[in-house]
Design a protein around this motif. Structure first.
Motif, PDB file in Angstrom:
ATOM      1  N   ALA A 192       0.747  -1.189  -0.010  1.00 53.23           N
ATOM      2  CA  ALA A 192      -0.031   0.136  -0.074  1.00 53.23           C
ATOM      3  C   ALA A 192       0.795   1.251  -0.098  1.00 53.23           C
ATOM      4  CB  ALA A 192      -1.039  -0.111   1.181  1.00 53.23           C
ATOM      5  N   PRO A 193       0.164   2.449  -0.528  1.00 51.62           N
ATOM      6  CA  PRO A 193       0.874   3.496  -0.405  1.00 51.62           C
ATOM      7  C   PRO A 193       1.359   4.159   1.021  1.00 51.62           C
ATOM      8  CG  PRO A 193      -0.895   3.657  -2.288  1.00 51.62           C
ATOM      9  CD  PRO A 193      -0.877   2.319  -1.329  1.00 51.62           C
ATOM     10  N   ASN A 194       2.327   4.798   1.088  1.00 50.81           N
ATOM     11  CA  ASN A 194       2.639   5.298   2.601  1.00 50.81           C
ATOM     12  C   ASN A 194       1.591   5.945   3.160  1.00 50.81           C
ATOM     13  OD1 ASN A 194       5.349   4.221   2.851  1.00 50.81           O
ATOM     14  ND2 ASN A 194       6.257   5.982   1.556  1.00 50.81           N
ATOM     15  N   GLY A 195       1.032   5.901   4.268  1.00 55.77           N
ATOM     16  CA  GLY A 195       0.131   6.780   4.908  1.00 55.77           C
ATOM     17  C   GLY A 195      -1.327   5.986   4.913  1.00 55.77           C
ATOM     18  N   THR A 196      -1.653   5.033   4.198  1.00 54.73           N
ATOM     19  CA  THR A 196      -2.929   4.440   3.888  1.00 54.73           C
ATOM     20  C   THR A 196      -3.329   3.800   5.237  1.00 54.73           C
ATOM     21  OG1 THR A 196      -2.177   3.638   1.574  1.00 54.73           O
ATOM     22  CG2 THR A 196      -4.137   2.561   2.495  1.00 54.73           C
ATOM     23  N   SER A 197      -4.439   4.227   5.537  1.00 53.45           N
ATOM     24  CA  SER A 197      -5.167   3.924   6.866  1.00 53.45           C
ATOM     25  C   SER A 197      -5.548   2.368   7.019  1.00 53.45           C
ATOM     26  CB  SER A 197      -6.517   4.665   7.142  1.00 53.45           C
ATOM     27  OG  SER A 197      -7.529   4.531   5.955  1.00 53.45           O
ATOM     28  N   GLU A 198      -5.645   2.002   8.129  1.00 51.93           N
ATOM     29  CA  GLU A 198      -6.020   0.700   8.257  1.00 51.93           C
ATOM     30  C   GLU A 198      -7.724   0.472   7.565  1.00 51.93           C
ATOM     31  OE1 GLU A 198      -7.265  -2.302  11.883  1.00 51.93           O
ATOM     32  OE2 GLU A 198      -5.408  -1.201  12.226  1.00 51.93           O
ATOM     33  N   GLU A 199      -8.357   1.296   7.725  1.00 51.13           N
ATOM     34  CA  GLU A 199      -9.723   1.215   7.330  1.00 51.13           C
ATOM     35  C   GLU A 199      -9.895   0.939   5.661  1.00 51.13           C
ATOM     36  OE1 GLU A 199     -13.817   0.788   7.243  1.00 51.13           O
ATOM     37  OE2 GLU A 199     -12.382   0.869   8.929  1.00 51.13           O
ATOM     38  N   VAL A 200      -9.014   1.825   5.326  1.00 55.67           N
ATOM     39  CA  VAL A 200      -9.103   1.675   3.658  1.00 55.67           C
ATOM     40  C   VAL A 200      -8.426   0.332   3.331  1.00 55.67           C
ATOM     41  CG1 VAL A 200      -7.709   2.278   1.601  1.00 55.67           C
ATOM     42  CG2 VAL A 200      -8.610   4.234   3.017  1.00 55.67           C
ATOM     43  N   ILE A 201      -7.359  -0.142   4.091  1.00 58.47           N
ATOM     44  CA  ILE A 201      -7.054  -1.456   3.743  1.00 58.47           C
ATOM     45  C   ILE A 201      -8.028  -2.780   3.983  1.00 58.47           C
ATOM     46  CG2 ILE A 201      -5.178  -3.242   4.753  1.00 58.47           C
ATOM     47  CD1 ILE A 201      -3.447  -0.909   4.967  1.00 58.47           C
TER      48      ILE A 201
END
Length: 220
Positions: free
Chosen positions: A37-46
């Motif tokens: 994932a891109p740096n800074g991607t939130s856990e919710e988005v994952i």
């Protein structure tokens, strides 16, 4: 690492952050995925990404688990009529090897030798074309008995192929050949590896699915 429950299965998610534009999911073991994932991607988005692909992850995991659980044993009674595959087609045992007066143990041993020889012959014939297309040359090619892998490529360019590939259709054998030859330049299953595989065999995912679906039937 996070765990996400999907359809009653716990999916273990390993997350790798880096400089990239979008997230991707790969899976090499049942119910375990790697998310880049891109740096800074939130856990919710994952979590949303994994849930979006949930059905696909569970279905592919189930097929992979069948392969890892090992093949189903064959019945040798009545000469195993129609039970034994050779290059994707079913045969009675006597169509492949002599059966008269032999015990089941002897039949199994002779059949295994037959498959080893047929696998070696087929791969020896078909690998030449793909070596030329990919401009690679393995150091050695061996046929082996593996409970979990259809093929492998070592760091020093030594290829191995599972003798049970002799039971698969020729185009599926081609996929495994291409897969291992591509590993000579790309040891990981990264994007460049799959792009190279796809450049030679665009429908390689169909061949992967065949092995997942039919792996347990490709046995002695």
């Amino acid at each position: 690492m996070i765990n996400i429950e999907i359809q009653g299965h716990m999916i273990t998610c390993h997350i790798e952050f880096g400089k990239r534009k979008k997230a991707s999911i790969t899976m090499e073991l049942p119910y375990m995925v790697t998310i880049k994932a891109p740096n800074g991607t939130s856990e919710e988005v994952i979590r949303q990404l994994v849930m979006h692909h949930g059905t696909e992850i569970v279905q592919k995991s189930a097929r992979m688990q069948q392969v890892l659980d090992g093949p189903q044993a064959k019945e040798y009674e009545n000469e195993g009529k129609g039970a034994f595959l050779l290059f994707g087609k079913a045969h009675a045992l006597h169509q492949l090897i002599p059966v008269e007066g032999l015990t089941e143990e002897e039949l199994r041993a002779n059949l295994k030798k037959f498959y080893f020889a047929e696998c070696k012959r087929m791969i020896g014939q078909r690998i030449i074309r793909y070596q030329q297309e990919l401009k690679v040359k393995p150091k050695s090619i061996d046929i082996v008995d593996s409970p979990t892998k259809w093929g492998s490529c070592s760091w020093d360019k030594k290829l191995t192929f599972n003798y049970r590939l002799a039971m698969a259709p020729p185009e599926v054998i081609d996929y495994v050949i291409i897969h291992e030859l591509c590993h000579i330049h790309h040891m990981n299953h990264d994007r460049s590896f799959w792009r190279r595989v796809g450049s030679i065999m665009p429908d390689y995912k169909d061949k992967e699915d065949y092995l997942m679906r039919n792996g347990r039937a490709m046995t002695l």
